[in-house]
Design a protein around this motif. Structure first.
Motif, PDB file in Angstrom:
ATOM      1  N   LYS A  33      -0.030  11.732  -1.552  1.00 22.16           N
ATOM      2  CA  LYS A  33      -0.020  10.306  -1.166  1.00 22.16           C
ATOM      3  C   LYS A  33      -1.010   9.455  -1.966  1.00 22.16           C
ATOM      4  O   LYS A  33      -1.344   8.340  -1.554  1.00 22.16           O
ATOM      5  CB  LYS A  33      -0.306  10.160   0.343  1.00 22.16           C
ATOM      6  N   ALA A  34      -1.464   9.953  -3.130  1.00 23.24           N
ATOM      7  CA  ALA A  34      -2.482   9.232  -3.903  1.00 23.24           C
ATOM      8  C   ALA A  34      -1.994   7.855  -4.349  1.00 23.24           C
ATOM      9  O   ALA A  34      -2.774   6.900  -4.421  1.00 23.24           O
ATOM     10  CB  ALA A  34      -2.894  10.052  -5.125  1.00 23.24           C
ATOM     11  N   HIS A  35      -0.692   7.738  -4.634  1.00 32.04           N
ATOM     12  CA  HIS A  35      -0.154   6.465  -5.126  1.00 32.04           C
ATOM     13  C   HIS A  35      -0.131   5.379  -4.050  1.00 32.04           C
ATOM     14  O   HIS A  35       0.097   4.216  -4.344  1.00 32.04           O
ATOM     15  CB  HIS A  35       1.264   6.679  -5.675  1.00 32.04           C
ATOM     16  N   ARG A  36      -0.359   5.779  -2.786  1.00 32.43           N
ATOM     17  CA  ARG A  36      -0.328   4.794  -1.702  1.00 32.43           C
ATOM     18  C   ARG A  36      -1.722   4.284  -1.315  1.00 32.43           C
ATOM     19  O   ARG A  36      -1.853   3.461  -0.420  1.00 32.43           O
ATOM     20  CB  ARG A  36       0.311   5.406  -0.449  1.00 32.43           C
ATOM     21  N   VAL A  37      -2.755   4.814  -1.973  1.00 26.84           N
ATOM     22  CA  VAL A  37      -4.122   4.437  -1.598  1.00 26.84           C
ATOM     23  C   VAL A  37      -4.423   3.023  -2.096  1.00 26.84           C
ATOM     24  O   VAL A  37      -4.327   2.733  -3.285  1.00 26.84           O
ATOM     25  CB  VAL A  37      -5.159   5.427  -2.177  1.00 26.84           C
ATOM     26  N   ALA A  38      -4.794   2.143  -1.173  1.00 30.83           N
ATOM     27  CA  ALA A  38      -5.179   0.775  -1.542  1.00 30.83           C
ATOM     28  C   ALA A  38      -6.671   0.711  -1.824  1.00 30.83           C
ATOM     29  O   ALA A  38      -7.124  -0.013  -2.700  1.00 30.83           O
ATOM     30  CB  ALA A  38      -4.809  -0.202  -0.424  1.00 30.83           C
ATOM     31  N   GLU A  39      -7.440   1.503  -1.053  1.00 31.86           N
ATOM     32  CA  GLU A  39      -8.897   1.475  -1.200  1.00 31.86           C
ATOM     33  C   GLU A  39      -9.467   2.812  -0.756  1.00 31.86           C
ATOM     34  O   GLU A  39      -9.141   3.312   0.325  1.00 31.86           O
ATOM     35  CB  GLU A  39      -9.482   0.347  -0.336  1.00 31.86           C
ATOM     36  N   GLU A  40     -10.298   3.409  -1.624  1.00 28.70           N
ATOM     37  CA  GLU A  40     -10.946   4.673  -1.268  1.00 28.70           C
ATOM     38  C   GLU A  40     -12.225   4.366  -0.490  1.00 28.70           C
ATOM     39  O   GLU A  40     -12.949   3.424  -0.797  1.00 28.70           O
ATOM     40  CB  GLU A  40     -11.279   5.479  -2.525  1.00 28.70           C
ATOM     41  N   GLY A  52      12.045   8.174  10.693  1.00 32.63           N
ATOM     42  CA  GLY A  52      12.773   7.902   9.461  1.00 32.63           C
ATOM     43  C   GLY A  52      12.248   8.755   8.318  1.00 32.63           C
ATOM     44  O   GLY A  52      12.529   8.482   7.155  1.00 32.63           O
ATOM     45  N   ASP A  53      11.493   9.797   8.637  1.00 33.85           N
ATOM     46  CA  ASP A  53      10.859  10.667   7.648  1.00 33.85           C
ATOM     47  C   ASP A  53      11.520  12.043   7.711  1.00 33.85           C
ATOM     48  O   ASP A  53      11.423  12.747   8.717  1.00 33.85           O
ATOM     49  CB  ASP A  53       9.356  10.776   7.974  1.00 33.85           C
ATOM     50  N   ARG A  54      12.148  12.434   6.610  1.00 38.30           N
ATOM     51  CA  ARG A  54      12.880  13.708   6.596  1.00 38.30           C
ATOM     52  C   ARG A  54      11.959  14.924   6.701  1.00 38.30           C
ATOM     53  O   ARG A  54      12.418  16.023   7.012  1.00 38.30           O
ATOM     54  CB  ARG A  54      13.735  13.809   5.316  1.00 38.30           C
ATOM     55  N   ASP A  55      10.657  14.739   6.445  1.00 40.83           N
ATOM     56  CA  ASP A  55       9.728  15.873   6.547  1.00 40.83           C
ATOM     57  C   ASP A  55       9.830  16.573   7.902  1.00 40.83           C
ATOM     58  O   ASP A  55       9.620  17.781   8.008  1.00 40.83           O
ATOM     59  CB  ASP A  55       8.272  15.398   6.383  1.00 40.83           C
ATOM     60  N   LEU A  56      10.140  15.799   8.928  1.00 36.09           N
ATOM     61  CA  LEU A  56      10.155  16.364  10.283  1.00 36.09           C
ATOM     62  C   LEU A  56      11.436  17.143  10.587  1.00 36.09           C
ATOM     63  O   LEU A  56      11.558  17.716  11.665  1.00 36.09           O
ATOM     64  CB  LEU A  56       9.915  15.262  11.315  1.00 36.09           C
ATOM     65  N   TYR A  57      12.360  17.211   9.633  1.00 32.38           N
ATOM     66  CA  TYR A  57      13.532  18.087   9.809  1.00 32.38           C
ATOM     67  C   TYR A  57      13.086  19.534  10.008  1.00 32.38           C
ATOM     68  O   TYR A  57      13.825  20.337  10.573  1.00 32.38           O
ATOM     69  CB  TYR A  57      14.455  18.008   8.597  1.00 32.38           C
ATOM     70  N   GLN A  58      11.886  19.864   9.531  1.00 29.65           N
ATOM     71  CA  GLN A  58      11.389  21.239   9.678  1.00 29.65           C
ATOM     72  C   GLN A  58      11.229  21.644  11.139  1.00 29.65           C
ATOM     73  O   GLN A  58      11.163  22.835  11.450  1.00 29.65           O
ATOM     74  CB  GLN A  58      10.063  21.417   8.952  1.00 29.65           C
ATOM     75  N   LEU A  59      11.174  20.667  12.056  1.00 33.35           N
ATOM     76  CA  LEU A  59      10.990  20.980  13.479  1.00 33.35           C
ATOM     77  C   LEU A  59      12.309  21.166  14.227  1.00 33.35           C
ATOM     78  O   LEU A  59      12.307  21.502  15.408  1.00 33.35           O
ATOM     79  CB  LEU A  59      10.173  19.866  14.143  1.00 33.35           C
ATOM     80  N   LEU A  88       9.119  21.807  -0.426  1.00 29.65           N
ATOM     81  CA  LEU A  88       8.006  22.034  -1.359  1.00 29.65           C
ATOM     82  C   LEU A  88       8.522  22.433  -2.739  1.00 29.65           C
ATOM     83  O   LEU A  88       7.897  22.108  -3.761  1.00 29.65           O
ATOM     84  CB  LEU A  88       7.010  23.043  -0.797  1.00 29.65           C
ATOM     85  N   LEU A  89       9.669  23.132  -2.814  1.00 29.98           N
ATOM     86  CA  LEU A  89      10.250  23.463  -4.118  1.00 29.98           C
ATOM     87  C   LEU A  89      10.775  22.210  -4.809  1.00 29.98           C
ATOM     88  O   LEU A  89      10.553  21.993  -6.002  1.00 29.98           O
ATOM     89  CB  LEU A  89      11.395  24.477  -3.952  1.00 29.98           C
ATOM     90  N   ARG A  90      11.466  21.376  -4.046  1.00 31.26           N
ATOM     91  CA  ARG A  90      12.085  20.146  -4.562  1.00 31.26           C
ATOM     92  C   ARG A  90      11.031  19.105  -4.916  1.00 31.26           C
ATOM     93  O   ARG A  90      11.171  18.338  -5.867  1.00 31.26           O
ATOM     94  CB  ARG A  90      13.028  19.597  -3.486  1.00 31.26           C
ATOM     95  N   GLY A  91       9.960  19.065  -4.103  1.00 31.60           N
ATOM     96  CA  GLY A  91       8.955  18.023  -4.265  1.00 31.60           C
ATOM     97  C   GLY A  91       9.390  16.742  -3.576  1.00 31.60           C
ATOM     98  O   GLY A  91      10.528  16.604  -3.137  1.00 31.60           O
ATOM     99  N   ASP A  92       8.451  15.814  -3.465  1.00 35.05           N
ATOM    100  CA  ASP A  92       8.734  14.542  -2.803  1.00 35.05           C
ATOM    101  C   ASP A  92       7.836  13.465  -3.420  1.00 35.05           C
ATOM    102  O   ASP A  92       6.660  13.358  -3.069  1.00 35.05           O
ATOM    103  CB  ASP A  92       8.465  14.671  -1.299  1.00 35.05           C
ATOM    104  N   PRO A  93       8.396  12.667  -4.336  1.00 34.94           N
ATOM    105  CA  PRO A  93       7.590  11.638  -4.997  1.00 34.94           C
ATOM    106  C   PRO A  93       6.951  10.661  -4.007  1.00 34.94           C
ATOM    107  O   PRO A  93       5.845  10.182  -4.233  1.00 34.94           O
ATOM    108  CB  PRO A  93       8.598  10.908  -5.898  1.00 34.94           C
ATOM    109  N   SER A  94       7.620  10.397  -2.877  1.00 31.39           N
ATOM    110  CA  SER A  94       7.078   9.422  -1.924  1.00 31.39           C
ATOM    111  C   SER A  94       5.803   9.937  -1.263  1.00 31.39           C
ATOM    112  O   SER A  94       5.004   9.157  -0.758  1.00 31.39           O
ATOM    113  CB  SER A  94       8.123   9.068  -0.857  1.00 31.39           C
TER     114      SER A  94
END
Length: 301
Positions: A71-78, A138-145, A188-194
């Motif tokens: 998620k580094a690309h989403r950081v507005a301020e460290e 709306g996040d496909r990551d949770l399909y794992q559940l 994790l194999l496919r990756g997720d740019p978002s």
């Protein structure tokens, strides 16, 4: 019913025009949109319990330590102390505290835990549930559940929350060739740019699904890399072998936590507002009008 709250208020923000404003002119499209979403979900699905799961930390350090690009690309301020600030649309950020105040005044359970994302709270609550679980995200990551045996499914909004994809194992097999437990390995194999997850270079979703079908799971795939007789192309073998450092840490990052230390809370849906006076003040200040009234009506039924 477990809500991935940020996912839903983002959808509300982009789905409801920002001409929806409070009396002082402040946009409240995400607030009112989320209230309408919850009203529709309760009306259509009638859950006994409902928890609005929150991102107390949208980019936990323990995930970043393993995969720095997470998620580094989403950081507005460290920030030195506490979580980094996430890039959020200018008129959405001020609405989040209003959403929290309104949910608290209604009496809808709201749970976020320091050091964890909402996904982790959802994963932990889903694991503790003694009956069926609907996860709204709306996040496909949770399909794992998704787990038919436990009655856990994902309600994935296709358009608003009136049109939901009821995601069970059959849907996952049809779309991705995996079940819920296999979705972590696929992701994790496919990756997720978002999410800033690089994946294995050159291994896309279809190839990942074929490898999982052939070798069962990630461990089986990596065992095949070490087995000269295994049916992998030279290119696949090379790509997977070179990705070992990533593959070693990615499961911990991609898999939602199931052991979040949860606070005490009451998940039961309220029939009437917990704090009517505060809710009246919030309704007047932010012009919540029909959206709030519709939710209160549905809760009282």
């Amino acid at each position: 019913m477990l809500l991935d709250t940020a996912s839903l208020y983002y959808r509300a923000y982009f789905g409801v025009p920002d001409s929806v404003r409070a009396p002082d002119g402040t946009p409240v499209n995400a607030v009112r949109g989320l209230l309408d979403f919850i009203a529709r979900l309760v009306q259509d699905h009638r859950p006994d319990d409902l928890v609005a799961c929150m991102d107390a930390d949208w980019r936990p350090q323990w995930r970043v330590d393993l995969i720095p690009s997470y998620k580094a690309h989403r950081v507005a301020e460290e920030t030195e102390e506490g979580p980094d600030t996430e890039e959020t649309p200018d008129t959405l950020a001020p609405q989040v505290p209003v959403i929290e105040d309104v949910l608290d005044a209604i009496g809808i359970a709201r749970v976020g835990v320091e050091g964890y994302e909402a996904d982790d709270v959802i994963g932990t609550l889903a694991g503790l549930a003694t009956g069926p679980v609907d996860i709204v995200t709306g996040d496909r990551d949770l399909y794992q559940l998704v787990d038919d045996a436990r009655g856990a499914r994902v309600l994935y909004p296709l358009k608003g929350v009136g049109n939901l994809q009821l995601t069970d194992e059959a849907v996952l097999r049809e779309k991705y060739g995996v079940t819920g437990s296999g979705y972590v390995d696929l992701a994790l194999l496919r990756g997720d740019p978002s999410d800033g997850l690089p994946g294995v270079p050159g291994i896309g979703e279809k190839t990942a699904a074929k490898l999982l079908d052939a070798f069962g799971d990630l461990a089986g795939i990596m065992a095949a890399v070490d087995d000269p007789a295994a049916k992998l192309t030279p290119s696949q073998r090379k790509k997977l072998d070179e990705a070992r450092p990533y593959i070693a840490v990615a499961p911990t990052v991609v898999r939602v936590a199931s052991d979040v230390p949860l606070p005490e809370f009451d998940p039961a849906l309220p029939k009437e507002p917990l704090d009517p006076a505060s809710l009246d003040e919030l309704a007047a200040q932010w012009g919540l009008g029909g959206s709030l009234q519709r939710l209160l009506t549905v809760l009282a039924e």
